[in-house]
Design a protein around this motif. Structure first.
Motif, PDB file in Angstrom:
ATOM      1  N   UNK A   1       0.822  -1.207   0.000  1.00 41.33           N
ATOM      2  CA  UNK A   1       0.000   0.000   0.000  1.00 41.33           C
ATOM      3  C   UNK A   1       0.863   1.267   0.000  1.00 41.33           C
ATOM      4  N   UNK A   2       1.944   1.198   0.778  1.00 45.37           N
ATOM      5  CA  UNK A   2       2.818   2.393   0.850  1.00 45.37           C
ATOM      6  C   UNK A   2       3.482   2.673  -0.492  1.00 45.37           C
ATOM      7  N   UNK A   3       3.870   1.660  -1.232  1.00 41.41           N
ATOM      8  CA  UNK A   3       4.531   1.843  -2.523  1.00 41.41           C
ATOM      9  C   UNK A   3       3.523   2.291  -3.586  1.00 41.41           C
ATOM     10  N   UNK A   4       2.379   1.727  -3.570  1.00 46.01           N
ATOM     11  CA  UNK A   4       1.402   2.032  -4.618  1.00 46.01           C
ATOM     12  C   UNK A   4       0.836   3.428  -4.454  1.00 46.01           C
ATOM     13  N   UNK A   5       0.692   3.861  -3.274  1.00 45.43           N
ATOM     14  CA  UNK A   5       0.079   5.189  -3.035  1.00 45.43           C
ATOM     15  C   UNK A   5       1.127   6.301  -2.845  1.00 45.43           C
ATOM     16  N   UNK A   6       2.416   5.940  -2.953  1.00 45.94           N
ATOM     17  CA  UNK A   6       3.496   6.936  -2.738  1.00 45.94           C
ATOM     18  C   UNK A   6       3.439   8.015  -3.823  1.00 45.94           C
TER      19      UNK A   6
END
Length: 803
Positions: A260-265
């Motif tokens: 989630x952190x990578x996709x929404x960064x």
């Protein structure tokens, strides 16, 4: 009526006697006892032993002196009596033998003792006699085939009982046979399939218990899959323990958070080439071209134009470290997710061969659940991978993130279920034997259940129960009638006892002594000599001579009194008006010829002529008495009302060494019963024997006495003026001295045992046979007389004369 003494195993001189092997005629037909049976046997041959069998059936006990006796007496109706059930024949039996004399006439052994009294009917009492008459009228007659009154009702009830019993036993036996076959038959029996049904000692009793389980309302036959499971279980062998399964750690939650952190960064937009930001495909194409051209080309490989320093600077600022690091992070996370997929997919592989068949069904279900759980978990991971790849392909633009389903719980549940099954399977090894026993029992009960359906057990059982109920009903009716008859018979006996007079028993004995034997100087006197109650005394008898108690009676006098007592006792209350089976054993011992005739007359007048017997047996050792017994005859009224002659049969008891047998009486004894005939037969037999063995050697031991007595009789009639002497022997044999001397030696030395040495020396058989043949050859000279002698002993063919 007694048909035969089928077997005598060990009783005095009878050793393993079998009637059917001995008592047959010349045509091989088995003889049986008839209405009147005449039995001849020499002293010590076993006649009294036979009478003791019947005496035991009368009194209910055998002498304790017999060691392990055994016998079987067969009646005409099929009833068989053995030494263990002496009185279960329902017949009245009266036996005259030395045991009867010893028990009833104790004075013979002890002159100071008395004679047992017995009661016969006394003076008339109209009231009592009328009641007896009424009772007897209700009872009716008990003549076989002509029953009336209650006896007729009992006959019909007995017939109904017999038919009902036959129907019940026939149906019950047929069912029992089928059940027995199912239990122990080698082809279909449960006993012979212990590997499936678990009991190699199975029997009909255990089958009955299994039938009770099948018929229980709570019993439900197992289903097909349960049967298969039981069949698999009974073949199981003990397995090795299954290695425990260690579930791997799942990182789903951590992976979701990181993804989630990578996709929404969000990537910084400063100094970005706007055109490339807006077009992710173009951005990816430029990025790849940059890598291809950097430090390799100064001109664009696509358009051929030179790439300026300014352009390189703009590209470097566009593709900065932040975006590159995000790509690297995404790739690393994808690798971690792929590794997670690999770990989950290969974590557990179920091998049913390691488990008992009992758990295969659970394992199949678990395997399906496990595959489903792995698939669902993998799908969730693949969704994250797709999202990450999508962001990587458009690295500059921030994406939204929807959390995939977390199915790790299903996966953990499947792994934990496997571990539970594994532990249960390992523990099952300790209870395998008991579980197999339970499985075999289930299969056995199912087998019994199926068999009961095949043989229609319930229908037949119900039918048998109805037959049993009918049998019990008719048996109750029969016993009811029998009880009523018994009560009336007992009442009649009770009433007759009121009319009884024990003193008249003595009068009856005296009547026989005076009328038949002319012994008026000997009589029986009734004496009241023993107190038996308040003021009452018991009557007994004693022998008197000239009004005084008699002592020192001769053996002949004792025999006469004993036999008269027995005949008179047939008039006592318990026996009178009944027809007992009567056995008279050798009643003429120590009697002279005149008294022998009177004994015969008493039997003929009081028993045969008055038809006071169902069956009569008379045994004797006396040939003169045998001659009279041949005259016994009489008639009885048959079922159809016609008179018929009593049937007679003749037997001999013969002793060979230490064992005796019963045979059909030979013709020469039956038709020519004189001692002279018998002596001739013994000499003729001795002359004809070819081989001496254990069955005929007694013929030679008795030869000397037989020959001496024969020659005394024969020579007395041939030479009445001289009798038997050396002169008559020479006259008989001729002038040749050797035969006469030889015969005289045998007749005197061997027949009298004059010296001790003679008695201690074995008999010389050749001398005996030589003398026998000399006598026979001499008799042949008178062809007419010799032929008659041969016919008298049953030899029809007369041989040619020898010169």
């Amino acid at each position: 009526m007694i048909k035969k003494i089928k077997f005598i195993g060990n009783l005095a001189v009878f050793k393993d006697f079998v009637w059917d092997n001995e008592a047959y005629d010349s045509n091989g037909n088995i003889e049986t006892f008839k209405d009147i049976n005449i039995i001849y046997g020499r002293n010590y041959s076993g006649k009294t032993t036979l009478s003791r069998i019947l005496r035991g059936m009368e009194t209910g006990k055998l002498s304790e002196k017999f060691e392990n006796p055994s016998f079987k007496v067969v009646f005409a109706d099929g009833t068989e009596i053995t030494e263990s059930i002496l009185t279960q024949h329902g017949k009245k039996i009266r036996v005259f033998n030395e045991d009867f004399v010893r028990e009833n006439l104790r004075f013979i052994v002890n002159p100071d003792d008395n004679i047992e009294s017995f009661a016969i009917l006394g003076e008339k009492n109209n009231k009592i006699e009328k009641e007896i008459e009424e009772l007897e009228s209700k009872l009716g007659t008990n003549e076989e085939g002509e029953e009336t009154g209650l006896y007729a009702e009992l006959r019909e009830a007995s017939k109904d009982f017999k038919n009902a019993k036959q129907d019940y036993e026939s149906a019950n036996d047929a069912l029992s046979k089928q059940l027995s076959e199912k239990a122990t038959d080698k082809n279909i029996g449960i006993k012979y399939r212990p590997e499936r049904f678990g009991d190699q000692n199975y029997n009909i009793q255990k089958l009955q218990k299994d039938i009770e389980k099948v018929r229980d309302t709570n019993y439900k036959p197992p289903k097909d899959e349960q049967i298969i499971q039981s069949e698999n279980l009974i073949t199981e062998k003990t397995l090795q323990p299954v290695s425990p399964f260690f579930a791997p750690s799942l990182n789903f939650s951590a992976l979701v958070i990181e993804a989630e952190s990578f996709i929404t960064k969000k990537i910084s937009e400063s100094e970005k080439i706007e055109e490339l930001v807006k077009d992710a495909v173009l951005n990816r194409w430029v990025k790849e071209g940059r890598i291809y051209h950097k430090e390799k080309r100064n001109k664009c490989a696509f358009c051929g134009n030179p790439i300026t320093e300014d352009r390189w600077l703009k590209l470097e600022k566009h593709f900065d470290k932040e975006s590159e690091q995000l790509e690297k992070n995404i790739d690393a996370l994808i690798n971690k997710i792929e590794k997670e997929k690999s770990i989950v997919s290969s974590a557990l592989s179920i091998n049913k061969a390691l488990f008992y068949s009992k758990f295969h069904g659970k394992l199949d279900e678990l395997n399906n659940n496990l595959k489903e759980a792995v698939d669902n978990y993998t799908k969730s991971l693949d969704l994250m991978i797709d999202k990450l790849k999508n962001r990587k392909s458009d690295i500059l633009n921030q994406k939204s993130f929807v959390r995939p389903d977390d199915t790790s719980g299903d996966l953990l549940f499947a792994w934990n279920s496997y571990e539970a099954i594994r532990s249960e399977s390992d523990g099952f090894s300790t209870s395998l034997s008991s579980q197999q026993t339970i499985a075999k029992e289930a299969l056995r009960i199912k087998e019994v259940s199926d068999y009961l359906l095949i043989i229609q057990y319930e229908e037949r059982f119900s039918s048998i129960e109805k037959l049993k109920a009918k049998l019990e009903k008719v048996e109750h009716r029969k016993n009811q009638i029998k009880g009523e008859i018994h009560l009336k018979e007992e009442r009649i006996l009770s009433l007759r006892r009121k009319l009884s007079d024990e003193e008249r028993g003595a009068d009856k004995v005296n009547e026989y002594l005076n009328n038949f034997f002319g012994h008026s100087f000997l009589s029986l006197e009734a004496q009241k000599n023993k107190m038996v109650g308040e003021g009452s005394k018991q009557i007994c008898y004693e022998i008197t001579r000239d009004g005084k108690k008699a002592y020192h009676l001769s053996e002949g006098e004792c025999s006469l009194i004993a036999f008269c007592y027995f005949i008179a006792k047939l008039n006592e209350i318990d026996t009178k008006n009944s027809k007992p089976i009567i056995w008279i054993d050798d009643p003429v011992s120590s009697l002279d010829a005149n008294h022998i005739f009177f004994v015969y007359s008493l039997i003929n007048a009081e028993i045969v002529s008055k038809k006071r017997f169902e069956q009569l047996f008379v045994s004797t050792h006396d040939l003169n008495f045998l001659k009279y017994l041949r005259r016994l005859c009489g008639k009885y009224v048959s079922v159809n009302g016609k008179e018929k002659d009593y049937q007679k049969c003749y037997f001999v008891v013969v002793r060979y060494g230490n064992a005796s047998t019963i045979c059909k009486m030979p013709k020469y004894l039956k038709e020519y019963a004189t001692e002279f005939n018998y002596l001739f037969q013994q000499i003729h037999k001795c002359a004809e024997i070819d081989v001496v063995n254990d069955t005929n050697y007694t013929t030679f031991y008795n030869f000397a006495n037989n020959a001496r007595k024969f020659l005394e009789i024969y020579l007395y009639y041939k030479y009445p003026d001289k009798g038997m002497s050396d002169d008559t022997l020479r006259c008989f044999f001729g002038e040749k001295m050797i035969p006469a001397i030889l015969t005289d030696r045998i007749n005197n030395e061997y027949s009298h045992c004059a010296v001790l040495e003679r008695g201690a020396t074995p008999i010389e058989v050749p001398e005996m046979q030589a003398a026998a043949r000399l006598i026979i050859e001499r008799l042949k000279r008178d062809r007419e007389q010799y032929s008659s002698l041969l016919r008298s002993i049953g030899e029809d063919k007369v041989p040619e004369m020898q010169e």
